[in-house]
Design an enzyme around this catalytic site. Sequence first.
Site, PDB file in Angstrom:
ATOM      1  N   TYR A 110      -0.809  10.125  -3.791  1.00  0.00           N
ATOM      2  CA  TYR A 110      -0.958  11.328  -4.608  1.00  0.00           C
ATOM      3  C   TYR A 110      -0.038  12.442  -4.098  1.00  0.00           C
ATOM      4  O   TYR A 110       0.551  13.194  -4.889  1.00  0.00           O
ATOM      5  CB  TYR A 110      -2.407  11.810  -4.597  1.00  0.00           C
ATOM      6  N   GLU A 170      -2.363   0.282  -4.830  1.00  0.00           N
ATOM      7  CA  GLU A 170      -2.395  -0.962  -4.060  1.00  0.00           C
ATOM      8  C   GLU A 170      -2.049  -2.146  -4.947  1.00  0.00           C
ATOM      9  O   GLU A 170      -2.521  -2.240  -6.083  1.00  0.00           O
ATOM     10  CB  GLU A 170      -3.777  -1.203  -3.471  1.00  0.00           C
ATOM     11  N   ASP A 229       0.857  -1.190   0.000  1.00  0.00           N
ATOM     12  CA  ASP A 229       0.000   0.000   0.000  1.00  0.00           C
ATOM     13  C   ASP A 229       0.895   1.242   0.000  1.00  0.00           C
ATOM     14  O   ASP A 229       1.662   1.450   0.943  1.00  0.00           O
ATOM     15  CB  ASP A 229      -0.901  -0.027   1.236  1.00  0.00           C
TER      16      ASP A 229
END
Length: 616
Positions: A23, A121, A18
């Site tokens: 961003y 992910e 993850d």
Amino acid sequence: MPVAKAPTSNARVIAHIDMDCFYVQVEQRKQPQLRGLPTAVVQYNEWKGGGLIAVSYEARKHGVKRSMRGDEAKNACPEIQLVQVPVARGKADLSIYRNAGSEVISILARKGRCERASIDEVYLDLTEAAEIMLAESPPKSIEDIDEEAIKSHILGIDEAGNNMKENVIKWLKSSDAEHHDKLLSCGAIIVAELRRQVLIETEFTCSAGIAHNKMLAKLASGLNKPAQQTIVPSAAVKDFLEPWPIKKMKQLGGKLGDSLQNDLGIKTVGELLQFSEQKLQERYGFNTGTWLWNIARGINGEEVIGRILPKSHGSGKTFPGPRALRSIDTVAHWLNQLCEELSERLLLDLEQNKRIANTLTLHVSAFKLSDTDSLKKFPSKSCPLRYGVLKIQEDALRLFNVGLREFMGVNGVKDEKNKNSGWRVTGLSISASKIIAVPQGTCSIRKFFASQQTVFSTSSEGISDDLLHETIPDDPLHETLHLPGKSPFGSFPLKSSTIHGREMKESKSKGTSTILRYLTKSGDSSSQLKRDKRETIQEIFASTASGNSEGGRQISGDKRWSYKVHEIDQNIIEELPPDIQEELRGWMQPLKQAKPHISGKGKGITSYFSLLDPSS
């Protein structure tokens, strides 16, 4: 309803990677001065500073949350740096984040089967890599263990005090542990190396969960962030799962989770353990009951699907409150924008990955101004996908009109110019799915036209030798008119000036030319031409003899052209001379005989590619 899947093995090693505030990290790499500062990425929306879609850990310390808007974030943290998502066609453009995610995928896929779950992910099946490490170079000393792996959090091991590091090392190199735990140890070392490599090559940090299945790995990856990893040994599964809220479990956030809470009074996974498998099966059916019984015990047989590319492409936009669309004209405008983006992504996928999508789907969020049927949803609609932005736009609008008639009723749809219609659209989303690899041996007719400029050129100087001798790559975009088993026209080595002894003259019409110029290979010797022709004719008759007539149009005897009608691009056909356009369109009418060629009205395309007798 979920379906129970038995695990293929109890000794699998699955990791969930993850990315940390992905961003924000992408923007910080683009603007290094933002590193270490409270930062948030803001959605494209002017209202109250826009909605936050990613918040850095520095900003979270000041109470900034993703649910806030930009103005709220500034009130909570005056020094926060707000970065707006790139904009294209009046909406957010996430291309920069997708591309950054692809960079990470390319690194992670080096060690095992990789499944891209979202932009940020990834699931990894490291079972094979862990088995190899355990057999060839198991960790036996601290020198064998990466420093990042030593920082791992291992559930069930006491992390208090100064012995945490020693306890982790002891567990990682334990020689008397169970086989499945030894594999987890090797998996943890592999994941630590991958995370370090991602940081070196992309400057991005990520967190990870390592366990024996996808469900546990996903839950564990979020426990210790950022830039850390968590291991779930088998012995720790029960204590790990018991306190989890039932609604936080995958596939239990909706109606099924509501039923468990409201009907059975279950709020945590531990409470679910109190119900027998039979009781759950009686309540929810055999498959779902077994699945619930399994997840309460940490059993999950879901496989990591080898997929590093997205399953679908989509583009959407919301129109909240006063921005709601109220006429078909405005809907058509935004559908055109969304379809342009979708078409670009489809073409990029085709170019880079040799994949084509088959289904176009439109999702619409809408409501009626009247109270009647207020709960009725706007129906989603799908159709076969045709490549070409104009076709996608045309089909998307047609899907909307069909859905609108069903949503409003035939009498409820107003004139498209009427802005006082009884409906409002608050969201549009267009997607392309059922993506498959391009079938081998297909080729586009447009590849025989160097470019639009070349097609409309009437001077032979406009065509370069490189283009004339270009090897035609696979491309199903504007599919195919071809002989059975062969690429279209690709086996016909044509001399630049004659075919079968007939002189070919350029069209006298301004801005047009004969199709021959784009199917020639200049400089072929006559002897080579004859030799190639003989070889080609043999291949053609061999493939024709196979008897494959699916999708074909009979020409003479067993000689036929075959094609996929729905993938033929009309724009390409419109660039051909009028007489050839007419004949091609005749071929494209399913189950109808093509219009016969009428002498004196121009030459049909088959006259340029007449099949020779194989004996000649």
